[in-house]
Design an enzyme around this catalytic site. Structure first.
Site, PDB file in Angstrom:
ATOM      1  N   LYS A 175     -16.590  30.435  -5.283  1.00 49.53           N
ATOM      2  CA  LYS A 175     -16.831  31.193  -4.027  1.00 49.53           C
ATOM      3  C   LYS A 175     -17.693  32.467  -4.095  1.00 49.53           C
ATOM      4  O   LYS A 175     -17.515  33.151  -4.898  1.00 49.53           O
ATOM      5  CB  LYS A 175     -15.418  31.811  -3.556  1.00 49.53           C
TER       6      LYS A 175
HETATM    7  C1  E4P Z   1     -10.617  31.839   2.893  1.00 52.40           C
HETATM    8  O1  E4P Z   1     -11.484  31.470   2.235  1.00 52.40           O
HETATM    9  C2  E4P Z   1     -10.695  33.479   2.826  1.00 52.40           C
HETATM   10  O2  E4P Z   1     -10.563  34.216   2.020  1.00 52.40           O
HETATM   11  C3  E4P Z   1      -9.482  33.608   4.009  1.00 52.40           C
HETATM   12  O3  E4P Z   1      -9.126  32.692   5.134  1.00 52.40           O
HETATM   13  C4  E4P Z   1      -9.734  35.074   4.899  1.00 52.40           C
HETATM   14  O4  E4P Z   1      -8.654  35.231   5.680  1.00 52.40           O
HETATM   15  P1  E4P Z   1      -8.281  36.547   6.552  1.00 52.40           P
HETATM   16  O5  E4P Z   1      -9.392  36.854   7.458  1.00 52.40           O
HETATM   17  O6  E4P Z   1      -6.930  36.308   7.140  1.00 52.40           O
HETATM   18  O7  E4P Z   1      -7.952  37.592   5.246  1.00 52.40           O
END
Ligand code: E4P
Length: 228
Positions: A82
């Protein structure tokens, strides 16, 4: 639409995999900190039971991200690296892709950003629906718009609806045409729920038990006949 878990807690992933519904996991630095385990150890453990595990770089400069991304990818073949939706993140993602590493561009909040992710051949782009809703914008509209732009442009990058906060978001992501939705374990559990399923199952089991209670117990009918 594939279902991913948005967690770094091994036991949650294990349960989702046992149910047979989870195809991947997205972690981020916040989720890793919450799980309270060594990053490498935890990602490797999760990769042992499920494919498609996103692990996020935490460097800020392209060259550092590249070194870090290569290291994350070396942990396990199931790792997807990522990178953030920044100029350095995008440049690092491009180079990682050249190495044959699958890249997930995270923190996407617009169609134009999604087009940049597609331009580097990212494997996944992650629009954060919930965080847009939090600032009074329509997160699922963005997911639908990215899906629509990608279809028109014949772009292969997968759209992963992220930052999902409720079961309604999951339905909306599917209807918007998302390839993947990643959700907290609590939301995954809620997907099973429907009051009519619970009531129906309760009734079926009660009726089945009644038929068992009405059955003559072996030997009881012979004894009754002998008495007569
Ligand atoms: C996924 O890849 C993200 O890191 C995640 O969905 C973020 O979610 P949040 O906005 O609830 O922290």
């Amino acid at each position: 639409m594939k279902i991913f878990l948005d967690t770094a807690i091994y036991e949650e992933v294990q349960q989702g995999v046992e149910w047979g519904v989870v195809d991947g996991v997205t972690t981020n630095p916040t989720l890793i900190a919450k799980a309270g385990h060594d990053h490498e150890e935890q990602v490797k453990r999760i990769c042992g039971i499920v494919g498609n595990v996103s692990a996020e770089v935490v460097s800020e400069r392209k060259d550092d991200m590249l070194v870090e991304g290569r290291r994350l990818a070396s942990w396990h073949e199931n790792v997807i690296v990522k990178v953030p939706m920044t100029p350095d993140g995008i440049a690092a993602g491009k180079a990682l892709g050249r190495d044959g590493i699958r890249v997930n561009v995270t923190l996407c909040f617009s169609v134009n950003q999604a087009l940049l992710a597609a331009a580097i051949g990212a494997y996944i782009v992650s629009p954060f629906a919930g965080r847009l809703d939090d600032i009074n914008e329509d997160g699922m509209r963005l997911v639908a718009d990215i899906v629509s732009a990608y279809r028109q442009q014949e772009i292969k990058t997968k759209v992963l609806a992220a930052s999902i906060r409720s079961p309604v978001h999951v339905t909306q992501a599917a209807l918007a045409g998302a390839d993947i939705a990643t959700m907290p374990f609590a939301v995954l559990k809620q997907l099973f729920n429907h009051p009519l399923t619970e009531a129906g199952q309760k009734r079926f089991l009660e009726d089945y038990r009644k038929t068992q209670e009405a059955k003559p117990v072996a030997g009881r009918s012979e004894a009754a006949a002998a008495k007569r």
